[in-house]
Design a protein around this motif. Structure first.
Motif, PDB file in Angstrom:
ATOM      1  N   THR A 235       3.325   1.428  -7.853  1.00 44.24           N
ATOM      2  CA  THR A 235       4.549   0.835  -7.146  1.00 44.24           C
ATOM      3  C   THR A 235       5.409   1.992  -6.468  1.00 44.24           C
TER       4      THR A 235
ATOM      5  N   GLU B 215       2.645  -1.718   0.897  1.00 43.32           N
ATOM      6  CA  GLU B 215       1.876  -2.985   0.896  1.00 43.32           C
ATOM      7  C   GLU B 215       1.250  -3.483   2.208  1.00 43.32           C
ATOM      8  N   PRO B 216      -0.116  -3.505   2.239  1.00 47.81           N
ATOM      9  CA  PRO B 216      -1.107  -3.191   1.312  1.00 47.81           C
ATOM     10  C   PRO B 216      -1.246  -1.709   1.139  1.00 47.81           C
ATOM     11  N   SER B 217      -1.549  -1.152  -0.178  1.00 48.31           N
ATOM     12  CA  SER B 217      -1.602   0.249  -0.396  1.00 48.31           C
ATOM     13  C   SER B 217      -3.122   0.595  -0.191  1.00 48.31           C
TER      14      SER B 217
ATOM     15  N   ASP C  83      -5.039  -1.112  -3.840  1.00 43.53           N
ATOM     16  CA  ASP C  83      -5.909  -1.869  -2.925  1.00 43.53           C
ATOM     17  C   ASP C  83      -7.526  -1.697  -3.389  1.00 43.53           C
TER      18      ASP C  83
END
Length: 252
Positions: A12, A37-39, A82
């Protein structure tokens, strides 16, 4: 080397600060940026570039924690990030993106390094096992201050279950366990570690360590067990320390 930069990368948030390695604390105020996002590795690398640009007068190596198994800079698992991370040479990706010497380390291993060098286990000899009790159970093994990486002891099978599925802090909250009920599960978990490793000391980290007085005295163990002291600084501090020591080994 007296300073290095530490980045604590999680599902996060991404937190970073320069670290004074003489004392094991931030050398400037920590900055936190939301995890993209996306990581993906590329997206996170861009955040790292922006983060480091906020500290233009700070050079030296950069350490990065990753919530996954890391071998020689390559990420082999991806917990809460991810899946594109799996198989990525994160050291190479981040070094190229930032133009800095970057070294990646498992997040629990970074916390263990910080606690052994500067925190609850400073000056302790023998085998220290740090456990972080959170969504899962992260672990770090350190012998005379030397890290044995990627222990992943939260995934031991105990009584037919993945240990962290029953003993992590998330299980306590999900099942609404009392401190006494949770302590019974933790005792079973730590006794298994005692039987396998005969450690000299357990250090308990994770956010719930703030409540250590509510559950540590309830555990029935042979090994001394104490709460971590660096808490939310441990990842950044440990990452910076790991980077500095990795850079020192590279030039020897």
């Amino acid at each position: 080397m007296n300073t290095a930069f530490g980045i604590d990368f999680g599902g996060t948030g991404i937190k970073g600060a320069p670290v004074d390695l003489a004392v094991g604390d931030f050398a400037a105020e920590r900055v936190r940026i939301r995890t993209p996002e996306p990581s993906t590795p590329a997206a996170v690398a861009q955040i790292f570039v922006e983060l480091l640009e906020r500290f233009p007068d700070r050079d030296g190596p950069v350490g990065v924690t990753v919530p996954g198994v890391v071998r020689h800079g390559v990420v082999h698992s991806a917990a809460n990030i991810d899946p594109a991370w799996i198989g990525t040479d994160a050291d190479a990706v981040f070094t190229e993106a930032t133009g800095r010497d970057v070294h990646v380390v498992n997040d629990a291993d970074a916390a263990g390094l910080a606690e052994v060098r500067y925190g609850a286990a400073a000056g302790r000899r023998g085998l220290v096992i740090l456990t972080t009790l959170g969504t899962g159970i992260g672990t770090a093994l350190l012998y005379d201050g030397v890290l044995v990486p990627n222990s992943e002891l939260g995934h031991l099978e105990i009584d037919g279950h993945d240990a962290e599925s029953r003993a992590a802090n998330s299980a306590r909250t999900r099942e609404e366990l009392s401190w006494e009920q949770w302590a019974q599960r933790l005792t079973r978990y730590y006794r298994t570690l005692e039987r396998l490793f005969s450690p000299d000391l357990f250090v308990v980290g994770g956010g719930v360590s703030k409540e250590a007085a509510s559950f540590l005295p309830l555990l029935d163990l042979s090994t001394e067990i104490i709460p971590a002291t660096l808490r939310n600084r441990a990842g950044v501090v440990g990452a910076a320390l790991y980077a500095a020591e990795s850079a020192d080994r590279a030039v020897r």
